[in-house]
Design an enzyme around this catalytic site. Structure first.
Site, PDB file in Angstrom:
ATOM      1  N   SER A  39     -32.112 106.215 -65.207  1.00 49.62           N
ATOM      2  CA  SER A  39     -32.533 104.671 -65.497  1.00 49.62           C
ATOM      3  C   SER A  39     -31.660 103.969 -64.508  1.00 49.62           C
ATOM      4  CB  SER A  39     -32.730 104.306 -66.844  1.00 49.62           C
ATOM      5  OG  SER A  39     -31.146 104.225 -67.139  1.00 49.62           O
ATOM      6  N   ASP A  40     -32.067 102.842 -64.138  1.00 46.13           N
ATOM      7  CA  ASP A  40     -30.976 101.741 -63.702  1.00 46.13           C
ATOM      8  C   ASP A  40     -30.171 101.447 -65.026  1.00 46.13           C
ATOM      9  OD1 ASP A  40     -29.544 100.096 -62.417  1.00 46.13           O
ATOM     10  OD2 ASP A  40     -31.015  98.845 -61.458  1.00 46.13           O
ATOM     11  N   TRP A  41     -29.163 100.618 -64.775  1.00 50.50           N
ATOM     12  CA  TRP A  41     -28.191 100.500 -65.850  1.00 50.50           C
ATOM     13  C   TRP A  41     -28.895  99.553 -66.630  1.00 50.50           C
ATOM     14  CZ3 TRP A  41     -27.229 104.368 -63.034  1.00 50.50           C
ATOM     15  CH2 TRP A  41     -26.211 105.068 -63.100  1.00 50.50           C
ATOM     16  N   GLY A  42     -29.352 100.256 -67.862  1.00 43.86           N
ATOM     17  CA  GLY A  42     -29.813  99.242 -69.035  1.00 43.86           C
ATOM     18  C   GLY A  42     -31.363  98.955 -68.945  1.00 43.86           C
ATOM     19  N   ALA A  43     -32.069  99.778 -68.109  1.00 42.84           N
ATOM     20  CA  ALA A  43     -33.151  99.595 -67.791  1.00 42.84           C
ATOM     21  C   ALA A  43     -34.227 100.156 -68.834  1.00 42.84           C
ATOM     22  CB  ALA A  43     -33.833 100.126 -66.348  1.00 42.84           C
TER      23      ALA A  43
END
Ligand code: BGC
Length: 738
Positions: A229-233
């Site tokens: 995931s993108d960071w926090g996605a």
């Protein structure tokens, strides 16, 4: 590294499996020491390493000094796959020596608007160019047994509300514009990982989009690595696991791991589904090496950054003032002469090993006037001094560009212009000095109201830590500019394809411009631009000749070669970029851009030398995404093969017929008469009825254009409408259909 995956799947506990699906912290995955599964370290990306190793009170601080290579926007302007390979090779070596297992990049999102705050990290407005360049970078990094994370999958086109914005994109546009670069890299370079984007596409978060992460990426394109995931996605973690999102970064303090465990316990997630993800994660972990390699030679890599900046720079204008013989009596002025802007803000920000400014590398330049970069730091006194010195100078080099806070990850730009005090500086200096060169530092297009007042413009984009020395090399002709614009520079913001939509609605984005992005838009509207896509000058001249095709007809499964000769006709050695576009055929089923880039090659030529450039055309050179049939379709027709040196300078042209196998053709009652006529088949009975209909309806009460109107109406009319307009019973009509 060897990991026995079947053994591990049999011996990991459910909690350990769930734990492997998320990071331990920002940059590390979790280890399972009892079974010999190590941590893996990832680092941003894309144009240098932002590796964080030191922790204070449990939080990372600082980042290690690294080489800051030119940003994606600059590198793309090189149009040089070999250069991208060289940079990738250097990055791979650096990552190996720092113990980084995967680099978080490259970023291949297509530039929808010049305002996107992250455009400096992205490559181009053209998916083919982005995909080809990124493939070279990825292959070179991964040759070091270091992975990449191709990002942000997909359609992360704006920073405004990037973590939640819902992008409404039709499938054809998604496939042709926003997915093609990813597809090329996945198929050609096999990236170890992809990073999903934050945004939603047609209502679904990328992190739980099954069609995207499994249907398209794995089943269609054959990706066999992981998706992180993108960071926090992550939105709903269990949905993400089912959709094909393997790794959540940076993790969620165990919250989502517990949800995975719970889902297996209550059978809403099967152990098989979880094992599939864990198996993929383990094979990714196993791809890395156990030990960091020896330190790399930072000086040598700094020189790679310098070469990359030289070969990416674009000479936008030159009334023969450049190259300069020397810097004697030349004045350097502007906010970036001593402190170049060479990278952007956010996750790609590098703690640079060493920064070359243009002033220190310019022997003979006596004066450099620092200047406020925007209204907050505007310096009236410096402006006056600059003007009085400019009068006496032989020439003036103005270092202009966008200040740091004007473009960054996290937010979008609002305007195209430079800070007004910089435009004002150009006006003041050009009023006392005729020989003015502007050097630009920026990550995405800026307006240049002073274009006609200056003699030369050298665009360095955000050229990395060696941008200053590279600029001096170019100004003095020690290097010959060879960059070409990888995006259009528009005349006005209002001209841009998505002007009416971009970052206006806070939560929804409507990609109404469809496939008409970048030059596809300006060409279709025959609009002037400040500088067109693919444009750039050199200190030498080139000519192109003798375009020849290996065949006059393309058939499915075949390739056609296009060869062209390119000659250096000037007085210096230099590199030319030869560009090949395919022009749409007439009368196609769907609206298509007037032309699309389908080949490019950068060639070094000694003065007087000629070389032959070779391009390969295949199905995708002609195909569009057919929504109805859900496949790529190279529709039959006569296509133009255009070759030249920018999207608006294509002197060579040839025609190529595309032959298409007949499509399955079933006549239905909702088909229109127009479709029947364009099918190339003959339907004598129906044609006869059409004729009768036409003559029988010469109704003057409809006005002068009655015949024309009836003809057009008929073409768009479903066959079943015959019963309304002709004395035909439904039974007779059905018989006719048979
Ligand atoms: C960015 C990614 C980056 C990640 C880790 C995110 O905010 O969108 O591109 O790789 O942070 O720094």
């Amino acid at each position: 590294m060897k990991l026995d995956i079947p053994y591990l799947l049999a011996h990991l506990t459910l909690e350990e499996k769930a734990g492997l699906c998320s990071g331990e912290d920002s940059w590390l995955t979790k280890a399972v020491e009892r079974l010999g599964i190590p941590h893996v370290m990832v680092s941003d990306g894309p144009h240098g390493l932002r590796t964080q190793k030191e922790k204070v009170n449990g939080s990372y601080v600082g980042s290690i000094p690294s080489i800051c290579f030119p940003t994606g926007a600059a590198l793309a302007s090189s149009y040089d796959t070999a250069l991208l390979s060289k940079v990738g090779d250097a990055l791979g070596e650096e990552a190996r020596s720092e113990g980084v297992q995967t680099i978080l990049g490259p970023a291949v999102n297509v530039k929808r608007s010049p305002l996107c705050g992250r455009n400096f990290e992205y490559l181009s407005e053209d998916p083919y160019l982005s995909g080809k360049l990124a493939s070279s970078y990825v292959k070179a990094v991964q040759a070091h047994q270091v992975g990449v994370s191709l990002k942000h999958f997909a359609a992360n086109s704006q920073e405004t509300m990037r973590m939640s914005v819902n992008e409404h994109i039709d499938e054809r546009t998604l496939r042709e514009i926003y997915l093609t670069a990813f597809e090329l890299v996945v198929k050609e370079a096999k990236p170890w990982t992809l990073m999903c984007s934050y945004n939603r596409i047609n209502g679904t978060y990328s992190s739980e989009n099954r069609e995207l992460l499994t249907g398209i990426l794995r089943d269609e394109w054959g990706h066999d690595g992981i998706v992180m995931s993108d960071w926090g996605a992550v939105n709903r973690r269990v949905d993400g696991i089912k959709a094909g999102l393997d790794l959540e970064m940076p993790g969620s303090n165990g919250n989502n791991d517990r949800k995975i465990v719970q889902a297996v316990k209550d059978s809403s997630l099967s152990m098989e589904e979880l094992d599939k993800v864990v198996a993929r994660l383990l094979s990714w972990i196993a791809k890395g090496v156990e030990k960091a390699s020896a330190p790399y030679d930072k000086e040598a890599h700094h020189l790679v950054a310098r070469e990359a900046a030289q070969r990416s720079a674009i000479l936008l204008k030159n009334d023969s003032l450049l190259p300069l013989d020397s810097f004697k009596d030349v004045l350097f002025v502007g906010p970036f002469a001593k402190h170049p802007r060479y990278q952007g803000g956010g996750s790609s920000h590098i703690n640079s090993y060493r920064v070359d400014d243009a002033f220190s590398f310019a022997p003979g330049v006596e004066w450099t006037i620092g200047m406020g970069e925007d209204s907050a730091s505007r310096d009236e006194k410096a402006m006056e001094t600059a003007v009085s010195l400019a009068k006496k100078a032989k020439a003036v080099v103005l270092f202009l560009g966008l200040p740091d806070k004007y473009e960054s990850e996290g937010y979008d730009r609002k305007v195209l212009s430079l800070p007004p005090c910089q435009d004002e500086l150009v006006n003041h200096i050009t009023s006392v000095q005729p020989h003015v060169i502007v050097v630009l530092h920026h990550g995405s297009p800026v307006s240049m109201p002073w274009k006609d007042k200056v003699e030369a413009i050298l665009d360095m984009y955000l050229g990395g830590e060696a941008v200053g020395s590279a600029t001096d090399d170019l100004l003095l002709g020690k290097a010959n500019p060879s960059g070409r614009l990888a995006e259009t520079i528009p005349l006005r913001l209002e001209d841009t394809p998505c002007f009416g939509d971009f970052a206006r609605g806070r939560h929804e984005a409507f990609y109404g411009e469809g496939v008409f992005v970048g030059y596809r838009w300006y060409d279709d509207r025959k609009m002037d631009t400040l500088f067109p896509f693919g444009y750039g000058l050199s200190y030498t001249t080139f000519s192109l000749s003798a375009l020849r095709l290996s065949a006059s007809v393309w058939k499915k499964g075949e390739t056609v070669q296009a060869n062209v000769d390119v000659t250096n006709t000037g007085v210096r050695d230099g590199e030319e970029v030869v560009e090949l576009y395919v022009r749409r055929a007439e009368g196609l089923s769907v609206a298509r851009p007037p032309k699309e880039l389908k080949g490019f090659a950068k060639v070094f030529l000694k003065k007087g030398e000629t070389k032959t450039v070779n391009f390969i055309l295949d199905e995708r050179s002609f195909a569009y995404w057919d929504d109805e049939r859900h496949c790529w379709r190279a529709e039959r027709g006569s296509y133009g093969i255009l070759v030249g040196i920018s999207s608006r300078n294509l002197p060579l042209e040839a025609e190529l017929e595309v032959e298409e196998a007949p499509l399955p053709f079933v006549v239905t009652d909702t088909m229109t008469f127009g479709e029947l006529l364009h099918s190339g088949k003959r339907f004598p009975a129906l044609e006869k009825m059409m004729g009768q209909f036409m003559t029988g309806h010469d109704d003057q009460t409809l006005g002068e254009g009655a015949q024309e109107m009836i003809k057009e109406m008929m073409m768009a009319m479903p066959l079943h409408s015959l019963v309304s307009f002709m004395p035909v019973s439904y039974e007779q009509f059905l018989a006719l259909l048979q």
